[in-house]
Design a protein around this motif. Structure first.
Motif, PDB file in Angstrom:
ATOM      1  N   THR A 119      18.985  27.122 -27.432  1.00 27.91           N
ATOM      2  CA  THR A 119      18.574  28.042 -26.359  1.00 27.91           C
ATOM      3  C   THR A 119      19.469  29.102 -26.155  1.00 27.91           C
ATOM      4  OG1 THR A 119      17.550  26.268 -25.309  1.00 27.91           O
ATOM      5  CG2 THR A 119      18.139  28.129 -23.808  1.00 27.91           C
ATOM      6  N   PRO A 120      19.200  30.376 -26.191  1.00 26.70           N
ATOM      7  CA  PRO A 120      20.170  31.374 -25.834  1.00 26.70           C
ATOM      8  C   PRO A 120      20.681  31.423 -24.315  1.00 26.70           C
ATOM      9  CG  PRO A 120      18.264  32.572 -27.174  1.00 26.70           C
ATOM     10  CD  PRO A 120      18.102  30.796 -26.700  1.00 26.70           C
ATOM     11  N   ALA A 121      21.871  31.645 -24.136  1.00 27.19           N
ATOM     12  CA  ALA A 121      22.436  31.757 -22.772  1.00 27.19           C
ATOM     13  C   ALA A 121      21.774  32.839 -21.961  1.00 27.19           C
ATOM     14  CB  ALA A 121      24.007  31.733 -22.707  1.00 27.19           C
ATOM     15  N   ARG A 122      21.774  33.885 -22.520  1.00 25.60           N
ATOM     16  CA  ARG A 122      20.868  35.077 -21.906  1.00 25.60           C
ATOM     17  C   ARG A 122      20.264  36.070 -22.813  1.00 25.60           C
ATOM     18  NH1 ARG A 122      23.775  40.087 -21.354  1.00 25.60           N
ATOM     19  NH2 ARG A 122      25.806  40.065 -22.506  1.00 25.60           N
ATOM     20  N   LEU A 123      19.358  36.797 -22.486  1.00 20.18           N
ATOM     21  CA  LEU A 123      18.750  37.737 -23.609  1.00 20.18           C
ATOM     22  C   LEU A 123      19.500  39.010 -23.546  1.00 20.18           C
ATOM     23  CD1 LEU A 123      15.047  36.829 -22.800  1.00 20.18           C
ATOM     24  CD2 LEU A 123      16.709  35.701 -24.361  1.00 20.18           C
ATOM     25  N   THR A 124      19.609  39.559 -24.652  1.00 24.72           N
ATOM     26  CA  THR A 124      20.143  40.943 -24.582  1.00 24.72           C
ATOM     27  C   THR A 124      19.052  42.061 -25.479  1.00 24.72           C
ATOM     28  OG1 THR A 124      20.687  40.478 -27.019  1.00 24.72           O
ATOM     29  CG2 THR A 124      22.241  39.798 -25.411  1.00 24.72           C
ATOM     30  N   ARG A 125      19.213  43.091 -25.188  1.00 32.16           N
ATOM     31  CA  ARG A 125      18.264  44.056 -25.507  1.00 32.16           C
ATOM     32  C   ARG A 125      16.930  43.723 -25.307  1.00 32.16           C
ATOM     33  NH1 ARG A 125      20.037  48.061 -29.401  1.00 32.16           N
ATOM     34  NH2 ARG A 125      17.897  48.742 -29.098  1.00 32.16           N
ATOM     35  N   LEU A 126      16.408  43.796 -24.005  1.00 28.75           N
ATOM     36  CA  LEU A 126      15.081  43.112 -23.581  1.00 28.75           C
ATOM     37  C   LEU A 126      14.014  44.322 -24.186  1.00 28.75           C
ATOM     38  CD1 LEU A 126      16.017  42.232 -19.934  1.00 28.75           C
ATOM     39  CD2 LEU A 126      15.018  40.693 -21.800  1.00 28.75           C
ATOM     40  N   ASP A 127      14.513  45.402 -24.550  1.00 23.29           N
ATOM     41  CA  ASP A 127      13.414  46.122 -25.190  1.00 23.29           C
ATOM     42  C   ASP A 127      12.908  45.819 -26.381  1.00 23.29           C
ATOM     43  OD1 ASP A 127      15.975  47.012 -26.171  1.00 23.29           O
ATOM     44  OD2 ASP A 127      15.287  48.675 -27.155  1.00 23.29           O
ATOM     45  N   ARG A 151      11.982  34.746 -17.235  1.00 24.38           N
ATOM     46  CA  ARG A 151      12.874  34.969 -18.283  1.00 24.38           C
ATOM     47  C   ARG A 151      12.858  36.137 -18.974  1.00 24.38           C
ATOM     48  NH1 ARG A 151      17.331  32.949 -20.953  1.00 24.38           N
ATOM     49  NH2 ARG A 151      16.741  31.972 -22.979  1.00 24.38           N
ATOM     50  N   TYR A 152      11.669  36.871 -19.021  1.00 19.70           N
ATOM     51  CA  TYR A 152      11.562  38.025 -19.887  1.00 19.70           C
ATOM     52  C   TYR A 152      11.684  39.386 -19.025  1.00 19.70           C
ATOM     53  CZ  TYR A 152      11.298  35.022 -23.666  1.00 19.70           C
ATOM     54  OH  TYR A 152      11.253  33.826 -24.663  1.00 19.70           O
ATOM     55  N   GLN A 153      11.820  39.132 -17.783  1.00 17.06           N
ATOM     56  CA  GLN A 153      12.084  40.171 -16.802  1.00 17.06           C
ATOM     57  C   GLN A 153      12.780  41.281 -17.328  1.00 17.06           C
ATOM     58  OE1 GLN A 153      13.368  39.248 -13.010  1.00 17.06           O
ATOM     59  NE2 GLN A 153      13.041  41.174 -11.988  1.00 17.06           N
ATOM     60  N   GLY A 154      12.293  42.699 -17.437  1.00 14.67           N
ATOM     61  CA  GLY A 154      12.955  43.687 -17.995  1.00 14.67           C
ATOM     62  C   GLY A 154      12.448  43.870 -19.351  1.00 14.67           C
ATOM     63  N   ALA A 155      11.843  43.205 -19.989  1.00 12.99           N
ATOM     64  CA  ALA A 155      10.992  43.424 -20.985  1.00 12.99           C
ATOM     65  C   ALA A 155       9.598  43.869 -21.166  1.00 12.99           C
ATOM     66  CB  ALA A 155      10.798  42.154 -22.097  1.00 12.99           C
ATOM     67  N   GLN A 156       8.832  44.268 -21.931  1.00 12.84           N
ATOM     68  CA  GLN A 156       7.448  44.724 -21.890  1.00 12.84           C
ATOM     69  C   GLN A 156       6.629  43.403 -21.671  1.00 12.84           C
ATOM     70  OE1 GLN A 156       5.860  47.788 -24.370  1.00 12.84           O
ATOM     71  NE2 GLN A 156       3.840  46.937 -24.453  1.00 12.84           N
ATOM     72  N   LEU A 157       6.160  43.294 -20.456  1.00  7.99           N
ATOM     73  CA  LEU A 157       5.286  42.242 -19.957  1.00  7.99           C
ATOM     74  C   LEU A 157       3.621  42.765 -19.810  1.00  7.99           C
ATOM     75  CD1 LEU A 157       7.291  40.395 -17.325  1.00  7.99           C
ATOM     76  CD2 LEU A 157       7.468  39.933 -19.567  1.00  7.99           C
ATOM     77  N   GLN A 158       2.962  41.776 -20.316  1.00  4.19           N
ATOM     78  CA  GLN A 158       1.491  41.967 -19.947  1.00  4.19           C
ATOM     79  C   GLN A 158       1.042  40.824 -19.362  1.00  4.19           C
ATOM     80  OE1 GLN A 158      -1.178  43.708 -22.816  1.00  4.19           O
ATOM     81  NE2 GLN A 158      -2.944  43.223 -21.492  1.00  4.19           N
ATOM     82  N   VAL A 159       1.063  40.487 -18.146  1.00  2.84           N
ATOM     83  CA  VAL A 159       0.614  39.233 -17.487  1.00  2.84           C
ATOM     84  C   VAL A 159      -0.852  39.457 -17.253  1.00  2.84           C
ATOM     85  CG1 VAL A 159       0.888  37.860 -15.340  1.00  2.84           C
ATOM     86  CG2 VAL A 159       3.058  39.210 -16.336  1.00  2.84           C
TER      87      VAL A 159
END
Length: 255
Positions: free
Chosen positions: A193-201, A222-230
């Motif tokens: 499990t990654p501790a945190r995510l980098t380069r969310l783009d 978890r993926y806040q800041g990435a491109q999301l489609q909810v």
């Protein structure tokens, strides 16, 4: 081929008839070398791909696509087959696109090790990963280590926690094969499990509020800041995935 045995031939173009959903031809093999850690300050340099990642991931066209299925699933899942058929259609039209959708073993550590070995020789500038559920977790692990973009379909956020209740004998979804999910596999997931995510783009997450297996709020956080489609409604399997396939391919700059 047993459902939980990794195919020894990582990728190829799909044949014209019949369509294969896993793999056919073995690529050139390069010496394995240890992975470096992602640098949150800038581009990740991966010895697997021989150089630094380009500054803007989304300016690159995907030429090598890896699809990772979920827990108890296989390359015969509906989403995997839909993507394989679409890739095959693009190949028939002359688009140079390599496809690999392997059957993953039940051991998370073994799965990642075999995937890394199979990706040796893939060009970082053209590599992308799509993962569903547990495969979305694996896609995140690989994206963080290798620096490539990933599309996540209702991704597992904390599989070490969620799969604890599944320790024991399990039935595969698409065959009569049974396998044993061992307690040590939970520890392997914790380590991966990654501790945190980098380069969310680099991420695009497709999340259904109606997911009956995973909490959509946890996925979105978890993926806040990435491109999301909810998506309103929906389900864990993303039964309406055909209507989102073009969006996935556009993010990966395949269409």
């Amino acid at each position: 081929m047993a459902p939980w045995r990794m195919s020894p031939t990582p990728y190829s173009r799909l044949p014209r008839d019949p369509v294969r959903y896993d793999t056919i031809r073995k690529p050139a093999r390069l010496p394995l070398s240890p992975l470096c850690s992602p640098d949150p300050r800038g581009p990740l340099v991966s010895p697997y791909f021989g150089g630094p990642r380009q500054p803007s991931l989304r300016t690159l066209t995907t030429t090598h696509l890896l699809y990772l299925h979920g827990f108890r699933s296989s390359p015969l899942s509906t989403k995997a087959r839909l993507m394989a058929e679409r890739v095959h259609s693009l190949q028939v039209q002359g688009q140079p696109l390599h496809w690999w959708c392997p059957q993953l073993p039940p051991s998370p550590a073994q799965a990642i090790d075999e995937l890394l070995a199979g990706l040796v020789g893939w060009p970082i500038e053209g590599t992308a990963i799509v993962g569903s559920s547990l495969g979305g977790f694996y896609a995140t692990v690989l994206a963080e280590r290798l620096g490539c973009p990933a599309v996540l379909l209702n991704p597992a956020v904390d599989p070490a926690r969620d799969l604890t209740r599944h320790i024991g004998e399990q039935q595969a979804w698409h065959s009569s094969e049974r396998f044993y999910f061992k307690p040590e596999y939970v520890k392997e997931l914790q380590v991966l499990t990654p501790a945190r995510l980098t380069r969310l783009d680099r991420y695009f997450a497709l999340i259904a509020k109606g997911d009956e297996v995973l909490d959509w709020r946890e996925m979105a956080a978890r993926y806040q800041g990435a491109q999301l489609q909810v998506l309103e409604g929906g389900d864990h399997a993303l039964s309406d995935f055909p209507s989102h396939l073009d969006t996935v391919l556009r993010f990966l700059r395949i269409v």
